[in-house]
Design a protein around this motif. Structure first.
Motif, short mmCIF file in Angstrom:
data_model
loop_
_atom_site.label_atom_id
_atom_site.label_comp_id
_atom_site.label_asym_id
_atom_site.label_seq_id
_atom_site.Cartn_x
_atom_site.Cartn_y
_atom_site.Cartn_z
N ALA A 93 38.58 -27.48 -55.45
CA ALA A 93 38.53 -27.40 -53.99
C ALA A 93 37.16 -26.92 -53.52
O ALA A 93 36.53 -26.08 -54.16
CB ALA A 93 39.61 -26.45 -53.47
N GLU A 94 36.70 -27.46 -52.42
CA GLU A 94 35.41 -27.11 -51.87
C GLU A 94 35.57 -26.56 -50.45
O GLU A 94 36.52 -26.90 -49.75
CB GLU A 94 34.49 -28.33 -51.85
N PRO A 95 34.64 -25.71 -50.04
CA PRO A 95 34.71 -25.18 -48.67
C PRO A 95 34.70 -26.32 -47.65
O PRO A 95 34.04 -27.34 -47.85
CB PRO A 95 33.43 -24.34 -48.55
N ASN A 96 35.46 -26.14 -46.58
CA ASN A 96 35.48 -27.15 -45.53
C ASN A 96 34.60 -26.73 -44.35
O ASN A 96 33.92 -25.69 -44.41
CB ASN A 96 36.93 -27.44 -45.09
N ALA A 97 34.63 -27.52 -43.30
CA ALA A 97 33.77 -27.25 -42.14
C ALA A 97 34.03 -25.88 -41.54
O ALA A 97 33.11 -25.22 -41.03
CB ALA A 97 33.97 -28.34 -41.09
N GLY A 98 35.29 -25.43 -41.60
CA GLY A 98 35.62 -24.11 -41.05
C GLY A 98 34.95 -22.98 -41.82
O GLY A 98 34.39 -22.06 -41.22
N ARG A 124 33.51 -17.37 -50.43
CA ARG A 124 32.37 -17.08 -51.32
C ARG A 124 31.61 -18.36 -51.64
O ARG A 124 30.38 -18.38 -51.66
CB ARG A 124 32.86 -16.41 -52.60
N ALA A 125 32.35 -19.44 -51.90
CA ALA A 125 31.71 -20.70 -52.23
C ALA A 125 30.88 -21.24 -51.06
O ALA A 125 29.91 -21.97 -51.27
CB ALA A 125 32.77 -21.73 -52.64
N ALA A 126 31.26 -20.87 -49.84
CA ALA A 126 30.51 -21.31 -48.66
C ALA A 126 29.30 -20.42 -48.39
O ALA A 126 28.53 -20.70 -47.47
CB ALA A 126 31.43 -21.32 -47.44
#
Length: 296
Positions: A93-98, A124-126
């Protein structure tokens, strides 16, 4: 400040979703020092479901409890077999726009702190590396004996070695990172002990029925105290773990704005409430606000 009685369910008379609500979020973020409390609704656009739908009702999935996990090896085998399969989806899973918009608002100084109820590590990933993970993180493992912590990737490799023939698949990942598997398949799964002391390994997350460590709770109270206002993103606030910070902010006279699709248990305490998809709403707000706000 006098507060209404704590509602037993979703508020019925509180502020409703409206364009004025989104304007309230923009007004709130126009200055500095807003603390964010995020929940599962912020991660749904990354493919991770929340515990409750738009109506606030609990989905059919029954999460593992702390009592079940520590009580028997059978319970731990069920958890680790299902989590071993589900972890692959969480890890991808990757960070989304939010998530990215929250980080942009933090860098600009508009958001002073991020507290998340999520265990997926996407803040954290974002880039929000100092986000306080109230319920811990699925990418870490802790031994209940010696208290040593280690990375989930290390355990994943060990579980692959122990269960080379295991071919579990799940139709969808649950919010706590596991999937439904047939009982007969679970029975064949081998779990790994702590590599240091041979003790029981547990994901470094707070299970249902377990309490959040007191120092972490106090850290969150301190962040809310230091903030000018509290912005809730994607949380139904059904459990006291997150709701207590809304109550605390309201008691101390701080504005509380909630952005969530569906009712929340904190609606009666909200200065404003808006129901919109978080990714699009937060991205638009970050773009419209732009730049660094002036010092107070």
């Amino acid at each position: 400040m006098h507060l209404p009685p704590l509602p037993g369910g979703p508020a019925t008379g509180g502020p409703g979703p409206s364009a004025a609500g989104l304007e309230a979020v923009e007004h709130l973020l126009a200055g500095r020092g807003v603390a964010v409390l995020s929940g599962a609704g912020l991660s749904t656009e990354s493919g991770i479901p929340d515990y409750r739908g738009a109506t606030g009702s609990l989905r059919r999935h029954r999460p593992m409890t702390y009592q079940e996990f520590v009580a028997s090896e059978e319970g731990r085998r069920r958890y680790w077999a299902r989590s071993h399969v589900g972890w692959q989806a969480i890890a991808r899973a990757e960070p989304n726009a939010g998530h990215r918009a929250v980080e942009e608002l933090r860098r600009s100084g508009r958001v002073s702190a991020v507290i998340t109820q999520n265990v997926d590590g996407l803040h954290r990933a974002a880039g929000t590396v100092d986000a306080v993970e109230l319920h811990g993180g699925l990418d870490r493992v802790i031994c209940l004996g010696c208290r040593r912590t280690s990375g989930r990737a290390e355990l994943d490799r060990r579980l692959h070695t122990l269960n080379g023939a295991f071919r579990g698949t799940g139709s969808k990942v649950n919010p706590d990172g596991d999937v439904e598997l047939p009982a007969a398949l679970v029975e064949t799964f081998r779990i790994a002990p702590c590599g240091e002391c041979g003790g029981v390994l547990k994901p470094d997350v707070v299970f249902f029925g377990e309490t959040v460590p007191r120092p972490r709770v106090q850290q969150c109270y301190d962040l809310v105290d230091a903030a000018r206002a509290l912005l809730v993103l994607g949380s139904s606030l059904t459990v006291m773990s997150g709701l207590r910070f809304v109550l605390h902010a309201a008691r101390t006279g701080k504005p509380v704005v909630i952005v969530n699709q569906g009712p929340t248990r904190g609606d009666a305490y909200a200065t404003a409430k808006v129901s919109l998809p978080l990714g699009a709403a937060l991205t638009a707000l970050a773009e419209r606000l732009g730049g660094v706000p002036p010092a107070p």
